[in-house]
Design an enzyme around this catalytic site. Structure first.
Site, PDB file in Angstrom:
ATOM      1  N   GLU A   1      64.428  51.237 -25.330  1.00 28.03           N
ATOM      2  CA  GLU A   1      65.584  52.058 -25.710  1.00 28.03           C
ATOM      3  C   GLU A   1      65.463  53.442 -25.067  1.00 28.03           C
ATOM      4  OE1 GLU A   1      67.915  51.470 -29.577  1.00 28.03           O
ATOM      5  OE2 GLU A   1      67.030  53.438 -29.888  1.00 28.03           O
TER       6      GLU A   1
ATOM      7  N   HIS B   1      48.837  30.747 -26.971  1.00 20.28           N
ATOM      8  CA  HIS B   1      49.376  29.389 -27.068  1.00 20.28           C
ATOM      9  C   HIS B   1      50.898  29.414 -27.010  1.00 20.28           C
ATOM     10  CE1 HIS B   1      45.346  27.865 -28.109  1.00 20.28           C
ATOM     11  NE2 HIS B   1      45.221  29.068 -28.638  1.00 20.28           N
TER      12      HIS B   1
ATOM     13  N   LYS C   1      78.388  48.277 -30.709  1.00 20.22           N
ATOM     14  CA  LYS C   1      78.736  48.724 -32.070  1.00 20.22           C
ATOM     15  C   LYS C   1      80.248  48.890 -32.188  1.00 20.22           C
ATOM     16  CE  LYS C   1      74.733  51.736 -32.933  1.00 20.22           C
ATOM     17  NZ  LYS C   1      74.353  53.109 -33.218  1.00 20.22           N
TER      18      LYS C   1
ATOM     19  N   GLU D   1      74.858  48.588 -40.390  1.00 19.08           N
ATOM     20  CA  GLU D   1      73.973  47.630 -41.041  1.00 19.08           C
ATOM     21  C   GLU D   1      73.322  48.242 -42.274  1.00 19.08           C
ATOM     22  OE1 GLU D   1      74.063  48.419 -37.798  1.00 19.08           O
ATOM     23  OE2 GLU D   1      73.105  46.914 -36.537  1.00 19.08           O
TER      24      GLU D   1
ATOM     25  N   GLY E   1      65.218  58.998 -32.967  1.00 21.71           N
ATOM     26  CA  GLY E   1      65.033  57.844 -33.861  1.00 21.71           C
ATOM     27  C   GLY E   1      63.710  57.116 -33.640  1.00 21.71           C
ATOM     28  N   ARG E   2      63.433  56.744 -32.381  1.00 17.91           N
ATOM     29  CA  ARG E   2      62.220  55.947 -32.150  1.00 17.91           C
ATOM     30  C   ARG E   2      60.968  56.801 -32.038  1.00 17.91           C
ATOM     31  NH1 ARG E   2      66.227  55.842 -28.849  1.00 17.91           N
ATOM     32  NH2 ARG E   2      65.985  56.932 -26.873  1.00 17.91           N
TER      33      ARG E   2
ATOM     34  N   LYS F   1      68.906  58.106 -39.995  1.00 16.87           N
ATOM     35  CA  LYS F   1      69.051  59.476 -39.502  1.00 16.87           C
ATOM     36  C   LYS F   1      70.509  59.920 -39.618  1.00 16.87           C
ATOM     37  CE  LYS F   1      68.534  62.015 -35.207  1.00 16.87           C
ATOM     38  NZ  LYS F   1      68.016  61.966 -33.841  1.00 16.87           N
TER      39      LYS F   1
END
Ligand code: F6P
Length: 564
Positions: A350, A381, A514, A210, A264-265, A204
């Site tokens: 978030e 498990h 960051k 990254e 974003g999410r 965005k």
């Protein structure tokens, strides 16, 4: 406005929680034969059973009163109207405009028109790639796409591409690389031919460290094989900063826009869904968006008492704030939904993992639970032991699919689906009912365990039960149903945020790390043995020295007795 904890509904819920604390779910079911019918709800192909929560009709009445006091209905209206509900950034959160249809009630017509234009461009691009009209070097059709993005620009698209695998083009691979990690990058590119690989840079902001480091590395990978010009022709981008995309060198025809009013999410139904459209084609991408729209319509119109996202949210608030359950396990019983817990983790944590309300005042209550999970039955498990017998009870969301639907690749036939769902139902039942000591003793006797040992074993065989869960059933896991599931949780998170007074659309909490990483990088890269590290604490400085020292200690000698 009264603070949350002093609101009348909150206080009434506290008193109610005190009074009902001793009631066991077994008793609640025994007392009301209609409990399942009363506490379940169908919307389209989604079905929610919330009867295995520690609630009564009175709890729900008080919770909806709480939602009314928090003004959920008017916040919902403001969300759909495109008002600046993201108060700390002064922005709207108009993901609902992106899946609307002409004639729908969406306040911001301009946002709707822009969204529709990009939606058409995304679908055309995906269909052009599929048809070979948009091709790689030498006109060869693309065989794979590598998507570079992180957080909301990765988790939703990666989840959806895996979830809809049977609907995918069989001749086209979709891979994701999110972390700035050469191992991830090397796995992401492994075996791919540059000439037939399309790279999508999904960011965005188009500044995320990254993603941009990976984008430069992959551009170099393409350029090494094909030259700089062709490399850029094989890259597309999704971003709100089209000028930054242009500076990077990606053509505007291959750039798909989102806007600052898409969180974003909450961006999976925007152009960030490009990887999904590439995987399943434009028509099915539309079906996915239509599924999300169906839940938007329901969320907007249904009264809170029969409103699926609102009910999930109210039950979530009850579990964390009044029963004190600190976690939510998300367990999809379908391998295709294996990335759903990670997607939901970001969506919930978030968005609502905050300690201050939207006006900056400390929160007295509320905030996201710890969300984690994994697909069943593997999860049984792994962490289910603690869900059943751990000292810290938490809530669970089970997600299951009734029918297999179309399958890609090998299918065993037979009863795998029933086995899977039998396990899901058994886990939900066991968490709810538990096994009291008397029944544990009976079970021990039935297993032939007698003598001195059996009394001592009985507590190990006892399950307290009374551990709440929701079961969400999908008829089939198709594009429409997945769209519904995504919108269901988006709105759940929004309603919880409104009740807690949180702004779910900002995420200041990820910024500090960051900033610090940007400061540490020069120290790690510098040739000086200690780097420039004047400002770090002793632990960070010590670790920087250790990382740069390249002395990892000696391996122990293979010969016994010769340890040095
Ligand atoms: O993790 C922080 C965050 O800002 C997320 O909200 C977002 O989804 C992610 O980083 C990626 O951001 P971008 O799409 O701008 O690269």
């Amino acid at each position: 406005m009264a603070s949350l904890n002093s609101s009348p509904a909150w206080k009434a819920l506290k008193t109610h929680a005190g009074k009902t604390a001793t009631a066991h779910l077994r008793q609640l079911f025994a007392a009301d034969p209609k409990r399942f019918k009363r506490l379940s709800l169908a919307v389209g192909s989604l079905f929610l059973d919330y009867s295995k929560n520690r609630i009564t009709p009175e709890t729900l009445r008080l919770l909806t009163r709480l939602a009314r006091e928090a003004d959920v209905a008017s916040w919902r209206r403001r969300l759909f109207k495109g008002e600046a509900v993201n108060v700390s950034e002064g922005r709207a959160a108009l993901h609902v405009a992106l899946r609307a249809r002409p004639g729908d009630r969406v306040g911001d017509r301009d946002a709707f028109a822009r969204g529709l234009r990009e939606r058409r461009r995304v679908k055309r691009f995906a269909d052009d790639v599929a048809a070979g009209r948009r091709a790689g070097a030498g006109g060869r059709p693309f065989r794979a796409t590598v998507v570079l993005g992180i957080g909301g620009s990765h988790l939703g698209p990666a989840m959806a591409v895996a979830a809809l695998a049977p609907y995918r083009r069989p001749d086209f691979d979709v891979r994701f690389v999110s972390s700035v990690d050469s191992a991830a990058l090397s796995r992401g590119l492994d075996g791919l031919e540059p000439a037939t690989t399309l790279v999508v840079v999904a960011s965005k902001t188009f500044t995320t460290e990254e993603t941009m480091a990976n984008a430069r590395a992959v551009r170099a990978w393409l350029a090494k094989a094909l030259g700089e010009r062709q490399a850029l022709k094989q890259m597309a981008a999704v971003s709100a900063d089209t000028a930054a995309v242009d500076r990077f060198g990606i053509a505007c025809d291959d750039t798909f826009q989102i806007w600052d009013w898409v969180g974003g999410r909450f961006s999976l139904t925007s152009a960030m869904g490009l990887p999904l459209a590439l995987a399943i084609g434009g028509k099915r991408f539309d079906e996915f968006l239509d599924g999300a729209r169906a839940i938007d319509r329901h969320f907007l119109a249904a009264p809170l008492e029969r409103n699926m996202p609102a009910i999930l949210a109210l039950v979530g608030v009850w579990n964390s704030d009044f029963l004190g359950l600190p976690g939510l396990a998300v367990v999809p019983y379908d391998d295709r939904l294996r990335h759903f817990p990670a997607y939901l983790q970001q969506l919930e944590m978030e968005s609502n993992g905050k300690s201050v309300d939207r006006l900056g005042q400390p929160l007295e209550s509320g905030g996201a639970p710890i969300v984690f999970g994994g697909p069943g039955t593997g999860a049984q498990h792994a962490f289910f032991q603690a869900l059943h017998q751990g000292r810290q009870p938490i809530a669970t969301d089970f997600i299951a699919v009734a029918e297999d639907g179309p399958t890609a690749g090998f299918h065993p036939g037979g009863d795998h689906r029933q086995r899977l769902n039998a396990n899901m139902l058994a886990q939900a039942e066991a968490l709810m009912a538990g096994r009291p000591m008397a029944e544990a003793k009976k079970a021990l006797r039935a297993a032939g365990i007698k003598g001195a040992g059996w009394k001592w074993l009985a507590p190990h065989w006892t399950f307290a039960g009374n551990r709440p869960s929701n079961v969400i059933l999908l008829g089939r896991l198709d594009p429409f149903a997945l769209g519904q599931l995504v919108a269901l949780y988006e709105h759940k998170v929004f309603v919880e945020a409104v009740i807690w007074g949180i702004n779910p659309f900002d995420q200041w909490g990820v910024e500090l790390g960051k900033e610090l990483a940007a400061g540490i990088l020069p120290a790690l890269k510098s040739k000086a043995p200690k780097g420039r590290q004047a400002t770090h604490d002793a632990s960070t400085a010590g670790l920087i020295r250790r990382l740069k020292a390249k002395k990892w200690g000696r391996r122990p000698s293979k010969r016994l007795g010769k340890q040095r």
